[in-house]
Design a protein around this motif. Structure first.
Motif, short mmCIF file in Angstrom:
data_model
loop_
_atom_site.label_atom_id
_atom_site.label_comp_id
_atom_site.label_asym_id
_atom_site.label_seq_id
_atom_site.Cartn_x
_atom_site.Cartn_y
_atom_site.Cartn_z
N THR A 86 -4.95 -7.90 26.41
CA THR A 86 -5.13 -7.71 25.01
C THR A 86 -5.95 -7.23 24.09
O THR A 86 -6.27 -6.01 25.30
N GLU A 109 -8.56 -24.49 20.72
CA GLU A 109 -8.00 -22.86 21.77
C GLU A 109 -7.51 -23.21 23.16
O GLU A 109 -7.23 -24.35 23.41
N SER A 114 -10.70 -12.90 27.01
CA SER A 114 -11.59 -11.72 27.16
C SER A 114 -12.69 -12.51 25.68
O SER A 114 -14.18 -12.18 26.01
N THR A 117 -11.20 -12.76 20.28
CA THR A 117 -10.70 -13.47 19.34
C THR A 117 -11.48 -15.00 18.69
O THR A 117 -12.01 -14.82 17.83
P1 IMP Z 1 -9.37 -13.31 24.41
O1 IMP Z 1 -8.44 -12.08 25.42
O2 IMP Z 1 -9.99 -13.92 24.79
O3 IMP Z 1 -9.54 -12.40 22.85
O4 IMP Z 1 -7.87 -13.76 23.88
C1 IMP Z 1 -6.86 -13.82 22.63
C2 IMP Z 1 -5.85 -14.96 22.72
O5 IMP Z 1 -5.12 -14.27 23.26
C3 IMP Z 1 -5.70 -16.16 23.33
O6 IMP Z 1 -6.10 -17.19 22.24
C4 IMP Z 1 -4.52 -16.55 23.87
O7 IMP Z 1 -3.39 -17.32 22.65
C5 IMP Z 1 -3.63 -15.10 23.95
N1 IMP Z 1 -3.83 -14.99 25.72
C6 IMP Z 1 -5.09 -15.16 26.37
N2 IMP Z 1 -4.65 -14.37 27.73
C7 IMP Z 1 -3.19 -15.17 27.46
C8 IMP Z 1 -2.33 -15.62 28.59
O8 IMP Z 1 -2.75 -15.53 29.78
N3 IMP Z 1 -1.21 -16.12 28.38
C9 IMP Z 1 -0.66 -15.95 27.16
N4 IMP Z 1 -1.35 -15.76 26.22
C10 IMP Z 1 -2.97 -15.96 26.17
#
Ligand code: IMP
Ligand code: MG
Length: 191
Positions: A86, A109, A114, A117
Motif C-alpha cells: 500500500t 469495499e 492498511s 483508503t
Molecule cells: P488499504 O491498504 O486498506 O488502503 O487498501 C487499499 C486498496 O488496496 C484496497 O481497497 C484494495 O483495492 C487494494 N488491496 C489491498 N490489499 C490487497 C490485496 O491483498 N490484493 C489486492 N488488492 C489489495
C-alpha cells in the motif's frame, strides 16, 4: 501469456498458488451479508457506493442478493499500481454522481488492508452530510498496526497476505477469478 491449469478438478489461472476462499463460500457469505443489510435498510433505501475497481464483483453480487429498494453509485480511488504494497496515498479518480446529503450510505469495499483508503473515504463522505454511513468489506486483513477504521460488516477476515480474484487484482490482472486466491511469488514482478 497467461494460461489456465486444472488442479483437482478446478480450473485455476496461471500464477495462483492456492485458493483461499472458494466460489461457493463467497456466494453463501454474500447472501448472509445481504440478509443482514436488508434488515438494516428496511425503512429507507440505501445508496450503495462501490469503490472501483476492486469492489465490482462483490458489489454486483451483493446488490442482487439484497431485496430492499436501493440505489448504486461508484467512486474510484488510486490503488497500488503494479505493487503489492500500500502506498498510503489516496487520490480520487472518479467522484460520485449522486448527491448524498441526508442519504443512508453503504460503502462497499473489496478489502481493508492498511485501512487508509477507507479512512480517507469516510472523512470525505462525512463532510457531505449523509444521514449515516456503514461499511461492508468482503475481506479484512488481520494486520497489526493497521489504522483503526470503521468497518461494520466483514465477509471474511484473512491473514496478512496478498490476495487476488473476485475483483482484486495484481497489476490489473486476476479480477475475473470467481474465488479469492494467494498469488504465487513467481508471478510477482520485481519492483
Ligand atoms: P488499504 O491498504 O486498506 O488502503 O487498501 C487499499 C486498496 O488496496 C484496497 O481497497 C484494495 O483495492 C487494494 N488491496 C489491498 N490489499 C490487497 C490485496 O491483498 N490484493 C489486492 N488488492 C489489495
Ligand atoms: Mg479497493
Amino acid at each position: 501469456m497467461l494460461v489456465g491449469v486444472v488442479v483437482a478438478g478446478e480450473k485455476r489461472a496461471a500464477g495462483i498458488a492456492r485458493v483461499l476462499i472458494g466460489e461457493d463460500a463467497i456466494q453463501i457469505r454474500v447472501r448472509e451479508l445481504a440478509r443482514e443489510l436488508d434488515l438494516i435498510y428496511a425503512d429507507e433505501p440505501p445508496l450503495l457506493i462501490g469503490v472501483l475497481n476492486g469492489a465490482v464483483a462483490f458489489m454486483t453480487d451483493l446488490m442482487r442478493a439484497m431485496t430492499v429498494p436501493l440505489e448504486i453509485d461508484f467512486m474510484a480511488v488510486s490503488s497500488y499500481g503494479a505493487s503489492t504494497k500500500t502506498s498510503g496515498v489516496v487520490r480520487i479518480l472518479k467522484d460520485l454522481n449522486a448527491e448524498i446529503g441526508d442519504r443512508r450510505l453503504l460503502i462497499v469495499e473489496d478489502i481493508v488492508d492498511s485501512g487508509l483508503t477507507l479512512q480517507y473515504l469516510l472523512e470525505l463522505l462525512r463532510q457531505r452530510g449523509p444521514r449515516d454511513i456503514r461499511v461492508v468489506a468482503l475481506l479484512k486483513k488481520e494486520k497489526p498496526g493497521a489504522a483503526e477504521v470503521q468497518v461494520d460488516a466483514v465477509g471474511f477476515p484473512i491473514p496478512d497476505e496478498f490476495v487476488v480474484g473476485y475483483g482484486l487484482d495484481y497489476a490489473g490482472l486476476y479480477r475475473n477469478l470467481p474465488y479469492v486466491a494467494i498469488l504465487d511469488p513467481s508471478a510477482i514482478l520485481p519492483e
